[in-house]
Design an enzyme around this catalytic site. Structure first.
Site, mmCIF file in Angstrom:
data_model
loop_
_atom_site.group_PDB
_atom_site.id
_atom_site.type_symbol
_atom_site.label_atom_id
_atom_site.label_comp_id
_atom_site.label_asym_id
_atom_site.label_seq_id
_atom_site.Cartn_x
_atom_site.Cartn_y
_atom_site.Cartn_z
ATOM 1 N N GLU A 1 64.851 31.756 44.169
ATOM 2 C CA GLU A 1 63.702 31.487 42.900
ATOM 3 C C GLU A 1 64.275 32.569 41.873
ATOM 4 O O GLU A 1 64.641 33.654 41.851
ATOM 5 C CB GLU A 1 62.452 31.645 43.104
ATOM 6 C CG GLU A 1 61.514 30.611 42.793
ATOM 7 C CD GLU A 1 59.970 30.912 43.114
ATOM 8 O OE1 GLU A 1 59.339 31.565 42.385
ATOM 9 O OE2 GLU A 1 59.842 30.381 44.126
ATOM 10 N N ASP B 1 51.459 29.755 41.309
ATOM 11 C CA ASP B 1 51.689 29.694 40.176
ATOM 12 C C ASP B 1 50.643 29.780 39.227
ATOM 13 O O ASP B 1 50.445 30.498 38.105
ATOM 14 C CB ASP B 1 52.454 28.584 39.765
ATOM 15 C CG ASP B 1 53.881 28.479 40.289
ATOM 16 O OD1 ASP B 1 54.228 29.620 40.762
ATOM 17 O OD2 ASP B 1 54.402 27.368 40.827
ATOM 18 N N HIS C 1 61.933 26.057 40.411
ATOM 19 C CA HIS C 1 61.688 25.898 41.837
ATOM 20 C C HIS C 1 62.904 25.207 42.711
ATOM 21 O O HIS C 1 63.119 24.081 42.381
ATOM 22 C CB HIS C 1 60.519 24.571 41.972
ATOM 23 C CG HIS C 1 59.303 25.342 41.972
ATOM 24 N ND1 HIS C 1 57.966 24.497 41.548
ATOM 25 C CD2 HIS C 1 58.777 26.451 41.546
ATOM 26 C CE1 HIS C 1 56.914 25.267 41.345
ATOM 27 N NE2 HIS C 1 57.269 26.416 41.429
ATOM 28 N N HIS D 1 60.105 29.858 35.336
ATOM 29 C CA HIS D 1 60.597 30.135 36.802
ATOM 30 C C HIS D 1 61.046 28.769 37.428
ATOM 31 O O HIS D 1 60.593 27.791 37.047
ATOM 32 C CB HIS D 1 59.629 30.876 37.676
ATOM 33 C CG HIS D 1 58.594 30.010 38.409
ATOM 34 N ND1 HIS D 1 57.372 29.532 37.606
ATOM 35 C CD2 HIS D 1 58.242 29.315 39.193
ATOM 36 C CE1 HIS D 1 56.575 28.977 38.450
ATOM 37 N NE2 HIS D 1 57.233 29.002 39.445
HETATM 38 ZN ZN LIG Z 1 56.145 27.994 41.079
#
Ligand SMILES: [Zn+2]
Length: 122
Positions: A25, A84, A73, A71
């Protein structure tokens, strides 16, 4: 300040960064200029689980504020996790999630409460 759009350069850079970090990630904090997300702050080595969200907070110098975050996934699910939703309110009002395979349409924008929102690309 209300965020209305992201610059296409910034979006492309985020997609590239997500791709290059895969299968890990990645997370970045975003700055805005006149309501347009246009600055990327990378915090290398961070992951967006509960532990790193607090680590991330610790790494940010006092007095710095951000307009949003982005961000990835790597599992391709473009929806905010519980972690989140805990993270979003601390880092601004507009949050991008980019999902595998990181194509031009493999992202969504979310408000600080985790609901999906519109975001222009300019
Ligand atoms: Zn996330």
């Amino acid at each position: 300040m209300t965020i209305r759009a992201i610059s296409s350069d910034t979006l492309l850079t985020l997609l590239e960064m997500a791709k290059s970090q895969h299968p890990l990630e990645f997370v970045a904090l975003l700055e805005a200029d006149n309501g347009v997300l246009s600055g990327i702050n990378l915090l290398p080595g961070t992951r967006l689980d509960e532990r790193s969200a607090s680590l991330l907070t610790d790494m940010i110098p006092l007095g710095m504020s951000f307009s949003g975050s982005a961000h990835s996934h790597p599992n391709g699910v473009i929806a905010p996790s519980d972690a989140d939703i805990g993270f979003f309110p601390r880092f601004g009002s507009c949050h991008l999630i980019i999902g595998y395979p990181y194509g031009p349409d493999d992202w969504r924008a979310f408000s600080r409460d985790g609901s999906q929102r519109n975001l222009g690309v300019i």
